[in-house]
Write a protein that holds these residues in place. Structure first.
Motif, mmCIF file in Angstrom:
data_model
loop_
_atom_site.group_PDB
_atom_site.id
_atom_site.type_symbol
_atom_site.label_atom_id
_atom_site.label_comp_id
_atom_site.label_asym_id
_atom_site.label_seq_id
_atom_site.Cartn_x
_atom_site.Cartn_y
_atom_site.Cartn_z
ATOM 1 N N UNK A 159 -6.416 7.738 -8.911
ATOM 2 C CA UNK A 159 -6.147 7.718 -7.482
ATOM 3 C C UNK A 159 -6.097 6.303 -6.923
ATOM 4 N N UNK A 160 -6.323 5.333 -7.757
ATOM 5 C CA UNK A 160 -6.347 3.939 -7.312
ATOM 6 C C UNK A 160 -4.925 3.390 -7.276
ATOM 7 N N UNK A 161 -4.523 2.859 -6.135
ATOM 8 C CA UNK A 161 -3.199 2.264 -5.982
ATOM 9 C C UNK A 161 -3.381 0.756 -5.817
ATOM 10 N N UNK A 162 -3.049 -0.045 -6.823
ATOM 11 C CA UNK A 162 -3.256 -1.493 -6.731
ATOM 12 C C UNK A 162 -2.565 -2.133 -5.530
ATOM 13 N N UNK A 163 -1.416 -1.586 -5.130
ATOM 14 C CA UNK A 163 -0.676 -2.175 -4.022
ATOM 15 C C UNK A 163 -1.484 -2.163 -2.722
ATOM 16 N N UNK A 164 -2.361 -1.180 -2.550
ATOM 17 C CA UNK A 164 -3.127 -1.061 -1.317
ATOM 18 C C UNK A 164 -4.304 -2.033 -1.271
ATOM 19 N N UNK A 165 -4.636 -2.612 -2.402
ATOM 20 C CA UNK A 165 -5.809 -3.485 -2.457
ATOM 21 C C UNK A 165 -5.436 -4.951 -2.646
ATOM 22 N N UNK B 14 -6.337 -5.363 -8.465
ATOM 23 C CA UNK B 14 -5.251 -5.400 -7.473
ATOM 24 C C UNK B 14 -3.948 -5.990 -7.996
ATOM 25 N N UNK B 15 -4.032 -7.049 -8.796
ATOM 26 C CA UNK B 15 -2.806 -7.731 -9.208
ATOM 27 C C UNK B 15 -3.066 -8.529 -10.474
ATOM 28 N N UNK B 16 -2.030 -8.634 -11.301
ATOM 29 C CA UNK B 16 -2.065 -9.464 -12.501
ATOM 30 C C UNK B 16 -0.811 -10.316 -12.548
ATOM 31 N N UNK B 17 -0.924 -11.504 -13.128
ATOM 32 C CA UNK B 17 0.232 -12.351 -13.344
ATOM 33 C C UNK B 17 0.889 -12.054 -14.676
ATOM 34 N N UNK B 18 1.876 -12.854 -15.025
ATOM 35 C CA UNK B 18 2.628 -12.664 -16.266
ATOM 36 C C UNK B 18 1.713 -12.745 -17.484
#
Length: 446
Positions: free
Chosen positions: A28-34, A106-110
């Motif tokens: 249920x976790x959406x990285x875009x929202x965090x 939430x986010x990762x780089x290349x």
């Protein structure tokens, strides 16, 4: 209330929203929202950046590519390679999203995506992840703007000296263009680089329009025009078109700074729409340019135009200014990676000064190299011929394969077969590109 899991050690993350809301199951976790991006880029702004990153002065060489590939294969190949670039972007970004969702990041780089994909893969490749991350980080950090600085300086030298009768050297023009580049490279947010990408893209389109004026001055004829490539000409065609379209190093910086990252992929999506437009543009311009000049078409089509015509000088100046305005976006990637490695050692109150100093120092090194190392662009071409196929094709294939291993390849394991075919194609580009670059170096000193 369940607390958010801390970020894994060694992963650079953007700030996470801390509103006290509960995070339940990973599904249920959406990285875009965090994501918490201080100055996010709009969907339109990202579209402009993606378009500009794959639309450069390389399009002026596409008619020459069609001379090698032929009209039928040339058009087909332009759409095929555009689809391939789009596919690589989809593999990387979608896998990164799955990893973020699974591990609640939430986010990762290349480079972080590659490392995490390997960590989630079979035991035999887990140790490979850290090594690949370091290699990618260092390669992207060492990506220079030297070639672009040299192009701007030498192009302006050709035009200005020809039109005025002056005899200024390349180094003089490189140092002069270093002044506006100094200000452009101090822009730290992708959002504020959108106007520069928009202007650069407009100037490239103006170049195309002026070129079409020359192309359509006489009726076009298909007589004696090649439809298909020969065994010896297919490789040069692929090298020119594929590398003109490739913009792998900007995939994550652009997507990670979006206000609505869900618009990046999908149908139509920014990536798909951009590459569709580029395939149409490359196909049309390459075809009509080759039809007009046939086997006499030069490596850059402006060499076929009369040099005394003022419009030719306009094309050259517009090309130089377009590249000048593109340098800020190109420079963003290495400076951001370098800053991530250094920022923990800098007191917070000195962050602004340190970032400015870092960008100034990296630019100074680039300009010094442009002035001091003759024919550096030729040697940088060899480095790109070796590393670009690895970065643009092999790394996405590795990420997709190890993350899906062993049972997520679809019916009859078609994704594994597809990845193997792309791996072979990447090897072909690497070998042929390296041979071509080595031949250029040999010719330079003969």
């Amino acid at each position: 209330m369940e607390k958010n899991h801390p970020a894994p050690e060694g992963v650079e993350l953007l700030a996470v929203k801390s509103d006290g809301s509960q995070i339940t199951a990973p599904s249920q976790y959406d990285p875009h929202k965090y994501r918490d991006v201080s100055n996010p880029t709009s969907t339109l702004g990202t579209f402009v950046h993606v378009m500009k990153s794959a639309l450069g002065i390389g399009i002026l060489s596409v008619p020459y590519a069609f001379k090698n590939g032929g009209l039928v294969f040339g058009v087909f190949g332009a759409f095929l390679f555009a689809m391939l670039c789009s596919h690589s972007a989809h593999i990387l970004v979608s896998t990164s999203y799955k990893i973020c969702k699974k591990e609640r990041i939430p986010v990762l780089g290349f480079a972080e995506t590659v490392e995490k994909a390997c960590a989630n893969g079979p035991a035999s490749v887990r140790a490979l992840g850290t090594a690949l991350r370091n290699i990618i980080d260092w390669y992207l950090m060492l990506t220079t703007v030297v070639v672009f600085v040299v192009f701007v300086g030498t192009t302006l030298r050709e035009v200005v000296n020809y039109r005025t009768g002056w005899d200024w050297s390349d180094r003089t023009y490189i140092l002069l263009v270093g002044v506006p580049i100094l200000f452009i490279t101090q822009i730290r947010e992708i959002k504020y680089l959108v106007p520069f990408s928009a202007i650069a893209g407009f100037l490239i389109l103006a170049n195309i329009v002026i070129s079409l004026v020359f192309i359509f001055q006489e009726p076009l004829s298909l007589e004696n025009r090649r439809m298909l490539p020969t065994a010896s000409t297919v490789a040069p065609y692929m090298g020119i078109v594929y590398f003109a379209l490739d913009a792998t190093c900007l995939i994550f910086p652009l997507e990670n700074q979006m206000r609505h990252p869900q618009h990046y992929l999908g149908c139509p999506g920014i990536v798909n729409l951009n590459y569709l437009c580029l395939a149409i543009l490359y196909s049309f311009f390459g075809a009509v340019g080759y039809i007009r000049y046939g086997d006499d078409v030069e490596s850059s089509i402006i060499l076929n135009f009369p040099t005394e015509n003022v419009l030719v000088s306009c094309i050259q100046v517009l090309s130089a200014v377009a590249v000048l305005f593109s340098i800020g976006l190109i420079f963003y990637v290495p400076t951001e990676i370098a800053w991530k490695k250094l920022h923990t050692r800098v007191p917070k109150r000195w962050n602004g000064v340190a970032q400015s100093g870092l960008r100034l120092g990296m630019l100074a090194v680039n300009i010094a190299a442009a002035c001091g190392i003759p024919h550096l662009g030729t040697f940088m071409g060899l480095l790109g011929a070796v590393l670009n196929p690895i970065l643009a094709l092999w790394i996405p294939i590795v990420v997709d394969t190890v993350y899906r291993w062993p049972n997520d390849f679809g019916r009859l394991r078609w994704r594994l077969v597809k990845n193997f075919a792309l791996c072979c194609f990447g090897l072909f580009l690497l070998v042929t590109g390296t041979i071509s670059s080595v031949n250029n170096i040999i010719a330079l000193y003969n």
